[in-house]
Design a protein around this motif. Structure first.
Motif, PDB file in Angstrom:
ATOM      1  N   GLY A  60     140.237  44.237   3.555  1.00 19.16           N
ATOM      2  CA  GLY A  60     140.909  45.357   2.835  1.00 19.16           C
ATOM      3  C   GLY A  60     139.898  46.425   2.354  1.00 19.16           C
ATOM      4  N   GLU A  61     138.509  46.032   2.219  1.00 21.27           N
ATOM      5  CA  GLU A  61     137.718  46.972   1.705  1.00 21.27           C
ATOM      6  C   GLU A  61     137.435  48.167   2.661  1.00 21.27           C
ATOM      7  OE1 GLU A  61     135.916  46.908  -1.199  1.00 21.27           O
ATOM      8  OE2 GLU A  61     137.312  45.517  -1.794  1.00 21.27           O
ATOM      9  N   PRO A  62     137.470  49.376   2.441  1.00 24.43           N
ATOM     10  CA  PRO A  62     136.930  50.457   3.203  1.00 24.43           C
ATOM     11  C   PRO A  62     135.435  50.592   3.352  1.00 24.43           C
ATOM     12  CG  PRO A  62     137.538  51.301   1.033  1.00 24.43           C
ATOM     13  CD  PRO A  62     137.785  49.653   0.971  1.00 24.43           C
ATOM     14  N   VAL A  63     135.151  51.090   4.502  1.00 22.14           N
ATOM     15  CA  VAL A  63     133.698  51.547   4.652  1.00 22.14           C
ATOM     16  C   VAL A  63     133.528  52.843   3.738  1.00 22.14           C
ATOM     17  CG1 VAL A  63     134.271  52.997   6.756  1.00 22.14           C
ATOM     18  CG2 VAL A  63     132.133  51.956   6.593  1.00 22.14           C
ATOM     19  N   LYS A  64     132.268  53.132   3.447  1.00 21.42           N
ATOM     20  CA  LYS A  64     131.970  53.899   2.415  1.00 21.42           C
ATOM     21  C   LYS A  64     130.816  54.701   3.012  1.00 21.42           C
ATOM     22  CE  LYS A  64     133.561  51.099  -1.206  1.00 21.42           C
ATOM     23  NZ  LYS A  64     133.155  50.296  -2.610  1.00 21.42           N
ATOM     24  N   GLY A  65     130.755  56.089   2.236  1.00 21.67           N
ATOM     25  CA  GLY A  65     129.434  57.072   2.557  1.00 21.67           C
ATOM     26  C   GLY A  65     129.284  57.477   3.829  1.00 21.67           C
ATOM     27  N   ALA A  66     128.126  57.571   4.517  1.00 19.47           N
ATOM     28  CA  ALA A  66     127.730  58.164   5.765  1.00 19.47           C
ATOM     29  C   ALA A  66     128.542  57.326   6.901  1.00 19.47           C
ATOM     30  CB  ALA A  66     126.425  58.244   5.965  1.00 19.47           C
ATOM     31  N   ALA A  67     128.844  55.952   6.483  1.00 15.15           N
ATOM     32  CA  ALA A  67     129.145  55.087   7.425  1.00 15.15           C
ATOM     33  C   ALA A  67     130.610  55.541   7.651  1.00 15.15           C
ATOM     34  CB  ALA A  67     129.012  53.498   7.053  1.00 15.15           C
ATOM     35  N   SER A  68     131.216  55.762   6.606  1.00 13.60           N
ATOM     36  CA  SER A  68     132.614  56.166   6.728  1.00 13.60           C
ATOM     37  C   SER A  68     132.864  57.412   7.466  1.00 13.60           C
ATOM     38  CB  SER A  68     133.318  56.608   5.398  1.00 13.60           C
ATOM     39  OG  SER A  68     134.619  57.117   5.443  1.00 13.60           O
ATOM     40  N   ASP A  69     131.903  58.551   7.353  1.00 16.36           N
ATOM     41  CA  ASP A  69     131.992  59.756   8.226  1.00 16.36           C
ATOM     42  C   ASP A  69     131.591  59.482   9.508  1.00 16.36           C
ATOM     43  OD1 ASP A  69     132.313  61.132   5.615  1.00 16.36           O
ATOM     44  OD2 ASP A  69     130.210  61.478   5.650  1.00 16.36           O
ATOM     45  N   ILE A  70     130.805  58.493  10.031  1.00 14.19           N
ATOM     46  CA  ILE A  70     130.460  58.156  11.636  1.00 14.19           C
ATOM     47  C   ILE A  70     131.713  57.702  12.003  1.00 14.19           C
ATOM     48  CG2 ILE A  70     129.220  56.358  12.846  1.00 14.19           C
ATOM     49  CD1 ILE A  70     126.765  56.815  10.880  1.00 14.19           C
ATOM     50  N   VAL A  71     132.390  56.774  11.300  1.00  9.15           N
ATOM     51  CA  VAL A  71     133.714  56.318  11.834  1.00  9.15           C
ATOM     52  C   VAL A  71     134.737  57.167  11.926  1.00  9.15           C
ATOM     53  CG1 VAL A  71     135.764  54.609  11.119  1.00  9.15           C
ATOM     54  CG2 VAL A  71     133.438  53.861  10.862  1.00  9.15           C
ATOM     55  N   SER A  72     134.964  58.209  11.055  1.00 11.10           N
ATOM     56  CA  SER A  72     135.772  59.330  11.438  1.00 11.10           C
ATOM     57  C   SER A  72     135.350  60.258  12.744  1.00 11.10           C
ATOM     58  CB  SER A  72     135.622  60.183  10.087  1.00 11.10           C
ATOM     59  OG  SER A  72     136.138  59.482   8.934  1.00 11.10           O
ATOM     60  N   ILE A  73     133.940  60.443  12.861  1.00 10.77           N
ATOM     61  CA  ILE A  73     133.652  61.106  13.947  1.00 10.77           C
ATOM     62  C   ILE A  73     133.935  60.329  15.340  1.00 10.77           C
ATOM     63  CG2 ILE A  73     131.603  61.865  15.302  1.00 10.77           C
ATOM     64  CD1 ILE A  73     130.530  62.645  12.499  1.00 10.77           C
ATOM     65  N   LEU A  74     133.773  59.047  15.060  1.00 11.36           N
ATOM     66  CA  LEU A  74     133.935  58.079  16.493  1.00 11.36           C
ATOM     67  C   LEU A  74     135.407  58.040  16.900  1.00 11.36           C
ATOM     68  CD1 LEU A  74     131.054  55.507  15.930  1.00 11.36           C
ATOM     69  CD2 LEU A  74     131.126  57.539  17.694  1.00 11.36           C
ATOM     70  N   THR A  75     136.238  58.075  15.719  1.00 11.35           N
ATOM     71  CA  THR A  75     137.530  57.933  15.881  1.00 11.35           C
ATOM     72  C   THR A  75     138.389  59.022  15.934  1.00 11.35           C
ATOM     73  OG1 THR A  75     138.097  57.457  13.539  1.00 11.35           O
ATOM     74  CG2 THR A  75     137.470  55.399  14.987  1.00 11.35           C
ATOM     75  N   GLU A  76     137.669  60.186  15.744  1.00 11.10           N
ATOM     76  CA  GLU A  76     138.562  61.333  15.913  1.00 11.10           C
ATOM     77  C   GLU A  76     139.439  61.583  16.889  1.00 11.10           C
ATOM     78  OE1 GLU A  76     137.288  65.810  16.079  1.00 11.10           O
ATOM     79  OE2 GLU A  76     136.400  64.763  14.616  1.00 11.10           O
ATOM     80  N   GLY A  77     140.757  61.875  16.857  1.00 11.38           N
ATOM     81  CA  GLY A  77     141.601  62.130  17.961  1.00 11.38           C
ATOM     82  C   GLY A  77     142.129  60.797  18.766  1.00 11.38           C
ATOM     83  N   GLU A  78     141.936  59.473  18.087  1.00 11.17           N
ATOM     84  CA  GLU A  78     142.449  58.563  18.636  1.00 11.17           C
ATOM     85  C   GLU A  78     143.648  58.508  18.331  1.00 11.17           C
ATOM     86  OE1 GLU A  78     140.304  54.807  17.479  1.00 11.17           O
ATOM     87  OE2 GLU A  78     138.710  55.444  18.973  1.00 11.17           O
ATOM     88  N   ASP A  79     144.429  58.805  17.204  1.00 10.95           N
ATOM     89  CA  ASP A  79     146.001  58.691  16.987  1.00 10.95           C
ATOM     90  C   ASP A  79     146.662  59.964  17.487  1.00 10.95           C
ATOM     91  OD1 ASP A  79     145.085  57.924  13.808  1.00 10.95           O
ATOM     92  OD2 ASP A  79     145.287  56.580  15.443  1.00 10.95           O
ATOM     93  N   GLU A  80     145.988  60.737  18.315  1.00  8.57           N
ATOM     94  CA  GLU A  80     146.960  61.832  18.902  1.00  8.57           C
ATOM     95  C   GLU A  80     147.062  61.693  20.349  1.00  8.57           C
ATOM     96  OE1 GLU A  80     144.366  65.297  19.245  1.00  8.57           O
ATOM     97  OE2 GLU A  80     143.582  64.913  17.143  1.00  8.57           O
TER      98      GLU A  80
END
Length: 85
Positions: A60-80
């Protein structure tokens, strides 16, 4: 694809570091990640989080910092949903 050996390195990740850890990425995603100026450890943390390794971050722990931003970039559009044909 996976190369995890930074030992918590604070060295800024290069293009080669990012592609050796995450695999080949499209240019747009690669440039977006490079613009964050992440460390090798940030890139590795993002990969571990994406692989679902909850032992690393704790359940349940979220990823933080730059790693979180990287995850967002890599998963962008996956839910669309794909555009209708």
């Amino acid at each position: 694809m996976t190369k995890l050996n930074s030992g918590g390195s604070t060295a800024m990740a290069t293009q080669d570091d990012i592609t050796s850890i995450l695999g080949e990425l499209d240019t747009e995603k690669l440039l977006a990640i490079l613009s964050l100026k992440p460390t090798v450890a940030d890139v590795e943390s993002a990969l571990l989080w994406l692989s679902g390794d909850s032992d690393v971050f704790g359940a349940g722990e979220p990823v933080k910092g730059a790693a979180s931003d990287i995850v967002s970039i890599l998963t962008e559009g996956e839910d669309e949903e794909p555009p209708a044909a």
